[in-house]
Structure formats: structure tokens, C-alpha cells
Design an enzyme around this catalytic site. Structure first.
Site, PDB file in Angstrom:
ATOM      1  N   HIS A  25       0.870  -1.178   0.000  1.00  7.69           N
ATOM      2  CA  HIS A  25       0.000   0.000   0.000  1.00  7.69           C
ATOM      3  C   HIS A  25       0.904   1.223   0.000  1.00  7.69           C
ATOM      4  CE1 HIS A  25       1.043   0.146   4.214  1.00  7.69           C
ATOM      5  NE2 HIS A  25       0.505  -1.060   4.417  1.00  7.69           N
ATOM      6  N   GLY A  27       1.836   3.165   2.202  1.00  6.57           N
ATOM      7  CA  GLY A  27       2.821   3.235   3.288  1.00  6.57           C
ATOM      8  C   GLY A  27       4.138   2.593   2.852  1.00  6.57           C
ATOM      9  N   HIS A  28       4.032   1.432   2.182  1.00  7.65           N
ATOM     10  CA  HIS A  28       5.255   0.762   1.708  1.00  7.65           C
ATOM     11  C   HIS A  28       5.953   1.594   0.623  1.00  7.65           C
ATOM     12  CE1 HIS A  28       2.782  -2.890   2.948  1.00  7.65           C
ATOM     13  NE2 HIS A  28       3.892  -3.046   3.642  1.00  7.65           N
ATOM     14  N   GLN A  52       6.735 -15.483  11.891  1.00 10.54           N
ATOM     15  CA  GLN A  52       6.177 -14.411  12.726  1.00 10.54           C
ATOM     16  C   GLN A  52       4.668 -14.524  12.882  1.00 10.54           C
ATOM     17  OE1 GLN A  52       7.745 -11.271   9.920  1.00 10.54           O
ATOM     18  NE2 GLN A  52       5.889 -10.210  10.517  1.00 10.54           N
ATOM     19  N   ASP A 141       4.109   0.098  13.089  1.00 10.49           N
ATOM     20  CA  ASP A 141       4.570  -1.039  13.893  1.00 10.49           C
ATOM     21  C   ASP A 141       5.613  -0.532  14.883  1.00 10.49           C
ATOM     22  OD1 ASP A 141       3.147  -3.268  12.483  1.00 10.49           O
ATOM     23  OD2 ASP A 141       4.240  -2.430  10.797  1.00 10.49           O
ATOM     24  N   GLN A 144       7.706  -3.075  16.818  1.00  9.43           N
ATOM     25  CA  GLN A 144       8.613  -3.773  15.888  1.00  9.43           C
ATOM     26  C   GLN A 144       9.844  -2.912  15.596  1.00  9.43           C
ATOM     27  OE1 GLN A 144       7.505  -6.065  12.228  1.00  9.43           O
ATOM     28  NE2 GLN A 144       7.910  -4.171  11.162  1.00  9.43           N
ATOM     29  N   SER A 177      -1.884  -3.831   5.296  1.00  9.27           N
ATOM     30  CA  SER A 177      -2.268  -4.890   4.349  1.00  9.27           C
ATOM     31  C   SER A 177      -3.519  -5.603   4.851  1.00  9.27           C
ATOM     32  CB  SER A 177      -1.130  -5.882   4.180  1.00  9.27           C
ATOM     33  OG  SER A 177       0.037  -5.182   3.793  1.00  9.27           O
ATOM     34  N   ARG A 178      -3.709  -5.642   6.181  1.00  9.25           N
ATOM     35  CA  ARG A 178      -4.863  -6.361   6.748  1.00  9.25           C
ATOM     36  C   ARG A 178      -6.179  -5.603   6.572  1.00  9.25           C
ATOM     37  NH1 ARG A 178      -0.647  -8.361  10.401  1.00  9.25           N
ATOM     38  NH2 ARG A 178      -0.620 -10.625  10.198  1.00  9.25           N
TER      39      ARG A 178
HETATM   40  O1  PAF Z   1       6.538  -5.180   8.915  1.00  5.90           O
HETATM   41  C1  PAF Z   1       6.577  -6.175   8.154  1.00  5.90           C
HETATM   42  O2  PAF Z   1       6.042  -6.184   7.057  1.00  5.90           O
HETATM   43  C2  PAF Z   1       7.320  -7.411   8.612  1.00  5.90           C
HETATM   44  O3  PAF Z   1       7.189  -7.603   9.981  1.00  5.90           O
HETATM   45  C3  PAF Z   1       8.796  -7.423   8.200  1.00  5.90           C
HETATM   46  C4  PAF Z   1       9.568  -6.296   8.852  1.00  5.90           C
HETATM   47  C5  PAF Z   1       8.915  -7.309   6.686  1.00  5.90           C
HETATM   48  C6  PAF Z   1       9.459  -8.739   8.626  1.00  5.90           C
HETATM   49  O4  PAF Z   1       8.829  -9.830   8.048  1.00  5.90           O
END
Ligand code: PAF
Length: 283
Positions: A25, A27-28, A52, A141, A144, A177-178
């Protein structure tokens, strides 16, 4: 990938890296565009990392949209796409995992046991393969990003972790994405996360610093939406991700909320500026 990375490093080129699980999306693509301003080449990876996801999570039904993703990354100026197969990342007999202690077992880690072990492990592997000077992550995230930054520091990685703002739909819903799982009613309901964070921001702007009060404002806003079920809504300091009683240092208001069966996260980053007690907000 390793050979190309070695060559780029030998030529003193600046490698930028955007790791993703695909289903891209805006954001990416914003991460890729930011990388493009600082680096050449820009490498992106798409790998839906099985390690994960918990046993009852959405690994098999996670959206996979490879063709569209390639087009989006190419339009954003990505120079190389790394699309490893699961057996390349986790060959049979794989046994080594990375755990960032303390930070990994609260909030997201408590709700999703093993999640951050899977994230840290795959991100370390990807960084080892791609050898980036800079790696780009989104602040949606937040935990993360904190864990990956800690890992990079603890393991003396030769990569700077760059954090970018959350990208939102016009109505405030954080891109994820969700979001693709939401039906039209749930999509309408999902803006409650942003609404709850806005309510907290309004209280902060009015001078409230007590985090229990802010938490109750957030919960009340979330409870007003019948399709929402709160997993957690907490105010934590931005370093240890431990609960705080007052907002006096950089903090996050962090949310994880089920909208129907879809679990969404969002956050408000709150940062004191200067000595006046004034706050800056990043929503
Ligand atoms: O944020 C994500 O999309 C995932 O957690 C990542 C950092 C690509 C690791 O699989």
C-alpha cells in the site's frame, strides 16, 4: 542477492532496503520513495515470513499480490526486488533465532507469542543478505521498529534503521495490508482507532498529562463502536515500552483492536519539545 550487495558495497554505493511481506500500500511505497532520496540502489524484499505468525493467525490467508506489488515498487523507483523462497530463508534443519529480551514479550508480544522472535530473526537474515546502509520501516509497527533498532545496536549491525511516519486514508485509518480483510461495515467501524487516538490528542492539547485519564478516554471512544473489541490500549514510554503514569518523556499511545475478526494496530507518538512542557504529536 548477496553477490550484488557485495559488489555495490565494494563500489561504495549506498544500499537502501525496504523489507516487506507484500500486499503493498502507499505506506510501503512511501518507504521506497524515502529510500530513493538517500540511496542507490534501493532494494525491496517481499517475503511472507511464516515464523512471525502464530498457529491460529492468518499466514495462509495473508494477501499475496505479487504482480501488483512488483508494479508498485517499480513505479516507486525500487532498483531490485528480493523474493526469496521460504526454503531459502529457512532451509531444513534451521535452528537459530534472535530474541530481543524484555521488549518482545509485552503488548504485541503478549498477544502474539513468538511474533517478535520471528520478526527479529527474519530481519537479521535479510539485513545479512542485502547488506543495506539504511533500512526503512513504518512507525505504525512502533514496537517492531523499537525491537529492530535495539537488535541493530546490540549486534553492531552495519545498517541504520530509518523510521517513517504512518500513512493514513483520508478518513484517518492507518494503511495496513490487513485492511483488505474488512467488509464495508467493518471498514467504516475501523476508523474508531484513529478517532480514539484523536480524542487522546485533544485531551493532551488541553493540558492533560495523566495517562490513566488518557487511557480511559481512549477506551471510551473505542467502546462506542459495537464492531470493535479492544485487545490492548496502553500508554507506554517510547524506550522500554513500559506503562507510564504521566506524559513527561517520549511516549506512545498504542492500540490493538479487533474489528470483527481482523486485528488492527495504530498509535500516537507523543514527544515533549523544549522545556515548556509543550508536546509534539505524531499520528
Ligand atoms: O513489517 C513487516 O512487514 C514485517 O514484519 C517485516 C519487517 C517485513 C518482517 O517480516
Amino acid at each position: 542477492m548477496k553477490e550484488s550487495a557485495r559488489q555495490a558495497r565494494a563500489e561504495s554505493r549506498i544500499i537502501g532496503f525496504v523489507p516487506t511481506m507484500g500486499a503493498l500500500h502507499a505506506g510501503h511505497t512511501a518507504l521506497a520513495q524515502r529510500a530513493k532520496q538517500q540511496c542507490a540502489p534501493v532494494v525491496a524484499s517481499i517475503f511472507v515470513n511464516p515464523k512471525q505468525f502464530g498457529p491460529n493467525e492468518d499466514f495462509t490467508k495473508y494477501p499475496r499480490t505479487l504482480e501488483a506489488d512488483c508494479e508498485k515498487f517499480s513505479a516507486a523507483g525500487v532498483d531490485a526486488l528480493f523474493l526469496p523462497a521460504a526454503a531459502e530463508i529457512y532451509p531444513s534443519g534451521f535452528r537459530t533465532y534472535v530474541t530481543v529480551e524484555g521488549l518482545s514479550d509485552r503488548l504485541e508480544g503478549r498477544s502474539r507469542p513468538g511474533h517478535f522472535r520471528g520478526v527479529a530473526t527474519v530481519v537479521l537474515k535479510l539485513l545479512e543478505i542485502v547488506q543495506p546502509n539504511f533500512a526503512y520501516f513504518g512507525r505504525k509497527d512502533a514496537q517492531q521498529v523499537r525491537i529492530i533498532s535495539q537488535m541493530a545496536r546490540d549486534l553492531n549491525l552495519d545498517t541504520e534503521i530509518v523510521v517513517s511516519p504512518i500513512v493514513r486514508e483520508p478518513d484517518g485509518l492507518a494503511l495496513s495490508s490487513r485492511n483488505a480483510y474488512l467488509n464495508p461495515d467493518e471498514r467504516r467501524a475501523a476508523i474508531v482507532l484513529h478517532r480514539a487516538l484523536e480524542a487522546a490528542r485533544a485531551e493532551l492539547t488541553a493540558g492533560v498529562r495523566d495517562s490513566l485519564h488518557l487511557q480511559s478516554i481512549i477506551r471510551r471512544a473505542l467502546q462506542a463502536e459495537p464492531l470493535a473489541a479492544v485487545d490492548y490500549a496502553e500508554i507506554v514510554d517510547a524506550d522500554a515500552f513500559e506503562p507510564v503514569t504521566r506524559i513527561a518523556r517520549p511516549c506512545y499511545a498504542l492500540l490493538a483492536v479487533f474489528i470483527g475478526k481482523t486485528r488492527l494496530i495504530d498509535n500516537l507518538y507523543i514527544e515533549p519539545v523544549g522545556d515548556s512542557g509543550e508536546l509534539a504529536y505524531h499520528l
